[in-house]
Scaffold this motif. Structure first.
Motif, PDB file in Angstrom:
ATOM      1  N   ARG A   1       0.847  -1.188   0.000  1.00 40.76           N
ATOM      2  CA  ARG A   1       0.000   0.000   0.000  1.00 40.76           C
ATOM      3  C   ARG A   1       0.877   1.229   0.000  1.00 40.76           C
ATOM      4  O   ARG A   1       1.811   1.347   0.789  1.00 40.76           O
ATOM      5  CB  ARG A   1      -0.919   0.026   1.213  1.00 40.76           C
ATOM      6  CG  ARG A   1      -1.903  -1.125   1.261  1.00 40.76           C
ATOM      7  CD  ARG A   1      -2.891  -0.904   2.378  1.00 40.76           C
ATOM      8  NE  ARG A   1      -3.847  -2.007   2.452  1.00 40.76           N
ATOM      9  CZ  ARG A   1      -4.890  -2.025   3.270  1.00 40.76           C
ATOM     10  NH1 ARG A   1      -5.118  -1.016   4.072  1.00 40.76           N
ATOM     11  NH2 ARG A   1      -5.713  -3.052   3.270  1.00 40.76           N
ATOM     12  N   THR A   2       0.558   2.144  -0.850  1.00 36.18           N
ATOM     13  CA  THR A   2       1.340   3.361  -0.924  1.00 36.18           C
ATOM     14  C   THR A   2       0.412   4.558  -0.928  1.00 36.18           C
ATOM     15  O   THR A   2      -0.772   4.466  -1.248  1.00 36.18           O
ATOM     16  CB  THR A   2       2.187   3.394  -2.204  1.00 36.18           C
ATOM     17  OG1 THR A   2       1.316   3.303  -3.335  1.00 36.18           O
ATOM     18  CG2 THR A   2       3.184   2.245  -2.231  1.00 36.18           C
ATOM     19  N   GLY A   3       0.959   5.720  -0.574  1.00 36.16           N
ATOM     20  CA  GLY A   3       0.224   6.977  -0.678  1.00 36.16           C
ATOM     21  C   GLY A   3      -1.049   6.988   0.126  1.00 36.16           C
ATOM     22  O   GLY A   3      -1.101   6.594   1.290  1.00 36.16           O
ATOM     23  N   GLY A   4      -2.120   7.431  -0.559  1.00 37.50           N
ATOM     24  CA  GLY A   4      -3.398   7.633   0.122  1.00 37.50           C
ATOM     25  C   GLY A   4      -3.986   6.373   0.684  1.00 37.50           C
ATOM     26  O   GLY A   4      -4.598   6.388   1.742  1.00 37.50           O
ATOM     27  N   ALA A   5      -3.809   5.230  -0.013  1.00 36.10           N
ATOM     28  CA  ALA A   5      -4.398   3.984   0.474  1.00 36.10           C
ATOM     29  C   ALA A   5      -3.842   3.617   1.833  1.00 36.10           C
ATOM     30  O   ALA A   5      -4.563   3.149   2.717  1.00 36.10           O
ATOM     31  CB  ALA A   5      -4.145   2.864  -0.537  1.00 36.10           C
ATOM     32  N   ARG A   6      -2.550   3.816   2.027  1.00 38.02           N
ATOM     33  CA  ARG A   6      -1.939   3.499   3.316  1.00 38.02           C
ATOM     34  C   ARG A   6      -2.437   4.438   4.404  1.00 38.02           C
ATOM     35  O   ARG A   6      -2.719   4.022   5.523  1.00 38.02           O
ATOM     36  CB  ARG A   6      -0.418   3.605   3.181  1.00 38.02           C
ATOM     37  CG  ARG A   6       0.331   3.264   4.471  1.00 38.02           C
ATOM     38  CD  ARG A   6       1.808   3.491   4.289  1.00 38.02           C
ATOM     39  NE  ARG A   6       2.065   4.906   4.009  1.00 38.02           N
ATOM     40  CZ  ARG A   6       3.256   5.371   3.616  1.00 38.02           C
ATOM     41  NH1 ARG A   6       4.257   4.552   3.406  1.00 38.02           N
ATOM     42  NH2 ARG A   6       3.417   6.669   3.414  1.00 38.02           N
ATOM     43  N   HIS A   7      -2.555   5.730   4.095  1.00 36.46           N
ATOM     44  CA  HIS A   7      -2.975   6.711   5.100  1.00 36.46           C
ATOM     45  C   HIS A   7      -4.445   6.556   5.482  1.00 36.46           C
ATOM     46  O   HIS A   7      -4.848   7.014   6.551  1.00 36.46           O
ATOM     47  CB  HIS A   7      -2.729   8.125   4.586  1.00 36.46           C
ATOM     48  CG  HIS A   7      -1.282   8.481   4.466  1.00 36.46           C
ATOM     49  ND1 HIS A   7      -0.379   8.273   5.492  1.00 36.46           N
ATOM     50  CD2 HIS A   7      -0.562   9.030   3.445  1.00 36.46           C
ATOM     51  CE1 HIS A   7       0.816   8.676   5.120  1.00 36.46           C
ATOM     52  NE2 HIS A   7       0.734   9.135   3.888  1.00 36.46           N
ATOM     53  N   LEU A   8      -5.261   5.929   4.624  1.00 37.24           N
ATOM     54  CA  LEU A   8      -6.689   5.783   4.906  1.00 37.24           C
ATOM     55  C   LEU A   8      -7.064   4.385   5.354  1.00 37.24           C
ATOM     56  O   LEU A   8      -8.251   4.088   5.520  1.00 37.24           O
ATOM     57  CB  LEU A   8      -7.506   6.156   3.660  1.00 37.24           C
ATOM     58  CG  LEU A   8      -7.363   7.599   3.173  1.00 37.24           C
ATOM     59  CD1 LEU A   8      -8.199   7.812   1.925  1.00 37.24           C
ATOM     60  CD2 LEU A   8      -7.782   8.580   4.249  1.00 37.24           C
ATOM     61  N   ALA A   9      -6.077   3.513   5.560  1.00 37.67           N
ATOM     62  CA  ALA A   9      -6.360   2.140   5.969  1.00 37.67           C
ATOM     63  C   ALA A   9      -7.139   2.120   7.290  1.00 37.67           C
ATOM     64  O   ALA A   9      -6.803   2.824   8.232  1.00 37.67           O
ATOM     65  CB  ALA A   9      -5.054   1.357   6.133  1.00 37.67           C
ATOM     66  N   GLY A  10      -8.197   1.321   7.325  1.00 35.90           N
ATOM     67  CA  GLY A  10      -9.000   1.187   8.534  1.00 35.90           C
ATOM     68  C   GLY A  10     -10.120   2.195   8.659  1.00 35.90           C
ATOM     69  O   GLY A  10     -10.839   2.196   9.666  1.00 35.90           O
ATOM     70  N   THR A  11     -10.312   3.041   7.637  1.00 35.20           N
ATOM     71  CA  THR A  11     -11.345   4.070   7.719  1.00 35.20           C
ATOM     72  C   THR A  11     -12.734   3.465   7.877  1.00 35.20           C
ATOM     73  O   THR A  11     -13.554   3.952   8.677  1.00 35.20           O
ATOM     74  CB  THR A  11     -11.309   4.962   6.464  1.00 35.20           C
ATOM     75  OG1 THR A  11     -10.044   5.626   6.392  1.00 35.20           O
ATOM     76  CG2 THR A  11     -12.419   6.006   6.515  1.00 35.20           C
ATOM     77  N   GLY A  12     -13.016   2.409   7.119  1.00 33.24           N
ATOM     78  CA  GLY A  12     -14.344   1.791   7.185  1.00 33.24           C
ATOM     79  C   GLY A  12     -14.673   1.262   8.565  1.00 33.24           C
ATOM     80  O   GLY A  12     -15.793   1.439   9.071  1.00 33.24           O
TER      81      GLY A  12
END
Length: 538
Positions: A13-24
């Motif tokens: 995971r890179t960029g935005g996907a990594r920073h938003l992990a676990g949002t759900g």
């Protein structure tokens, strides 16, 4: 520590996907935590809006009467400052005029509470550090908080649009979207402030101050012009809602202002969130020893709550002065409208329209003061659940002494803000200082009763404490729309305010005042007894 922990699930995971992990997951958790608070705010705000067309139809039964109200707004600057200008004399247009700005105000309060609760409050309590030790991205908590606010405002928009569709689908949709837009603007404002401050209390206070300033700007602009064209009105998101002109040839392009403000503020909040460590802030608080003026539990309680007391005091005095200035024009506005006179007299008594209006304003101040006293009492709950109470109680400070410091500020602060509200009302009116101040103090037993109920619920169990908001909200809802809907007195008596004498102008009866005071004392004593016996949160 930083907000992102390494883990196998971050691999690839890179960029935005990594920073938003676990949002759900965080979003579902936030919605579960707020399963009572959000529906309460949405229902109270939505019902205030949806009840307005029927209320207005009962007050202004004919098109001629509604047109007359619209004409009066052209010349009455005090009423324009309170409600804004009228752009259309239909039931839908009058609904947007009468309640639109206040619906936006309530949406803003709901949104700032939601965002601060799931960002800075989580960090301050230490729960976010535990959550972030798992596979949770740096910006996931902020994203989940904003999405929670978006869901709440979206439901509110659907409720308003669906409930007012009978007055005009286009206008109902515009009012619903505009109200939600105001909410989201202040949700992103709260998101920025939560990055700047180290305290959830300060974040709520500063964002609330911005919201109050927006309302004052709108009021100042509308008092100067009768068409919403003032620069001051356009500087306020609440003014944008007004200038959207729901039910009056809607200006759909105004919605772009909400979108732009939300996008810009959201981008700033995300940038700030990525530049600080978990638990830190850009405006850190100054540490210091608990000595001198902070050497007692009461002094510490005052230090923690003084900002809230001063803010509420200023707000009550300012609102009192504004409503006091309206008093002389009430008789002209009511004119020969028997239904309007009846509603005001149901709220404020039968002793003439001017006294009835003053009594109505004093009663509304009392119901709003109940929100202050509940908030101040529940500061005990916040101190306990965040584990800040433990270091205090580990010293030579008993639970009753610790709680007593906060309760003195809660109940004494309620008396202070009611006095200042009454003082502002009397000065704005220019007459009857003594009777108005006396009427303000008569509201205190009902205010204290709701505060004492909060003490009881908190003393029995921290889990029950938030229920005090529901009771205070019910009292506010009954007092606000009950008289307009001609709610039976037996239902109105569910609120402690329904038992108080209608002052000034009415006959003073001491029995309900003394009974409510005794109930408040008894509930407080039971709550403190429960606090003394139960285990503290860990």
């Amino acid at each position: 520590m930083t907000a992102v922990a390494a883990g196998p699930r971050f691999a690839g995971r890179t960029g935005g996907a990594r920073h938003l992990a676990g949002t759900g997951v965080l979003l579902r958790f936030a919605l579960r935590r707020d399963r009572l608070m959000i529906p309460l705010w949405v229902c109270v705000t939505g019902l205030m809006v949806l009840s307005m067309p029927n209320s207005l139809k009962g007050i202004y039964a004919t098109p001629a009467e509604r047109a007359d109200v619209a004409r009066q707004m052209l010349t009455n600057s005090s009423l324009r400052a309170t409600y804004g200008p009228v752009f259309d004399d239909s039931l839908g247009g009058l609904t947007a005029w009468r309640i639109g700005g206040y619906a936006g105000l309530f949406a803003g309060i709901m949104s700032l509470l939601v965002v601060v609760r799931h960002t800075r409050d989580e960090e301050e309590s230490g729960r976010q550090e535990l959550i972030s030790s798992a596979m949770v991205g740096r910006r996931a908590p902020l994203t989940a908080a904003l999405l929670t606010a978006f869901v709440a405002n979206g439901v509110l928009a659907l409720l308003i649009a669906g409930g007012l569709a009978g007055q005009g689908v286009s206008g109902a949709l515009a009012l619903g979207l505009g109200t939600a837009g105001v909410g989201m603007v202040f949700a992103t404002t709260a998101a920025i402030v939560a990055q700047l401050t180290e305290s959830a209390r300060l974040a709520k206070g500063l964002t609330g101050g911005v919201l109050g300033a927006a309302f004052v700007l709108r009021a100042a602009g509308d008092s100067a012009t009768d068409d919403g064209s003032s620069v001051l009105t356009w500087l306020s998101p609440i003014g944008w809602l007004e200038n959207e002109r729901s039910f009056a040839d809607e200006r759909w392009w105004v919605l772009l202002l909400f979108v732009a403000a939300v996008a810009a503020q959201g981008a700033v909040a995300y940038e700030l969130a990525g530049r600080r460590d978990l638990g830190m802030s850009f405006l850190p608080t100054r540490p210091g020893p608990a000595a001198g003026r902070l050497g007692t539990a009461g002094a510490l309680a005052w230090r923690l709550q003084r900002g809230g007391v001063l803010g509420w005091s200023l707000g009550f005095f300012t609102a009192g002065a504004a409503f006091g200035g309206m008093t002389k024009g009430v008789a002209d506005l009511v004119g020969d409208n028997a239904r309007t006179r009846e509603i005001i007299e149901r709220m404020g008594g039968q002793a003439g329209i001017t006294h009835a209006f003053l009594a109505t304003m004093v009663g509304m101040f009392g119901m709003v003061a109940a929100l202050y006293v509940v908030s101040s009492v529940l500061r005990l709950h916040g101190e306990e659940t965040s584990q800040r109470a433990e270091p205090v109680l580990a010293n030579a400070v008993g639970r009753l002494r610790w709680a007593g410091g906060h309760l003195v500020i809660a109940f004494g602060g309620a008396a202070l803000i009611m006095l200042l509200g009454g003082l502002g009302l009397a000065l704005g009116y220019g007459h009857e200082l003594g009777p108005v101040l006396g009427a303000s103090l008569v509201q205190l037993p009902a205010v204290w009763t709701l505060g004492a109920l909060a003490v009881l619920l908190y003393g029995l169990s921290p889990r029950l404490a938030p229920g005090a908001w529901g009771v205070a909200g019910l009292a506010l809802l009954l007092g606000w729309i009950g008289p307009a809907l001609d709610v039976p007195q037996t239902v109105m008596n569910l609120s402690p305010f329904g038992h108080l004498p209608k002052l000034p102008g009415g006959e003073m009866t001491w029995t309900p005042v003394l009974v409510l005071t005794a109930i408040a004392v008894a509930l407080t004593a039971c709550g403190l007894a429960g606090l003394r016996r139960r285990d503290m949160s860990t």
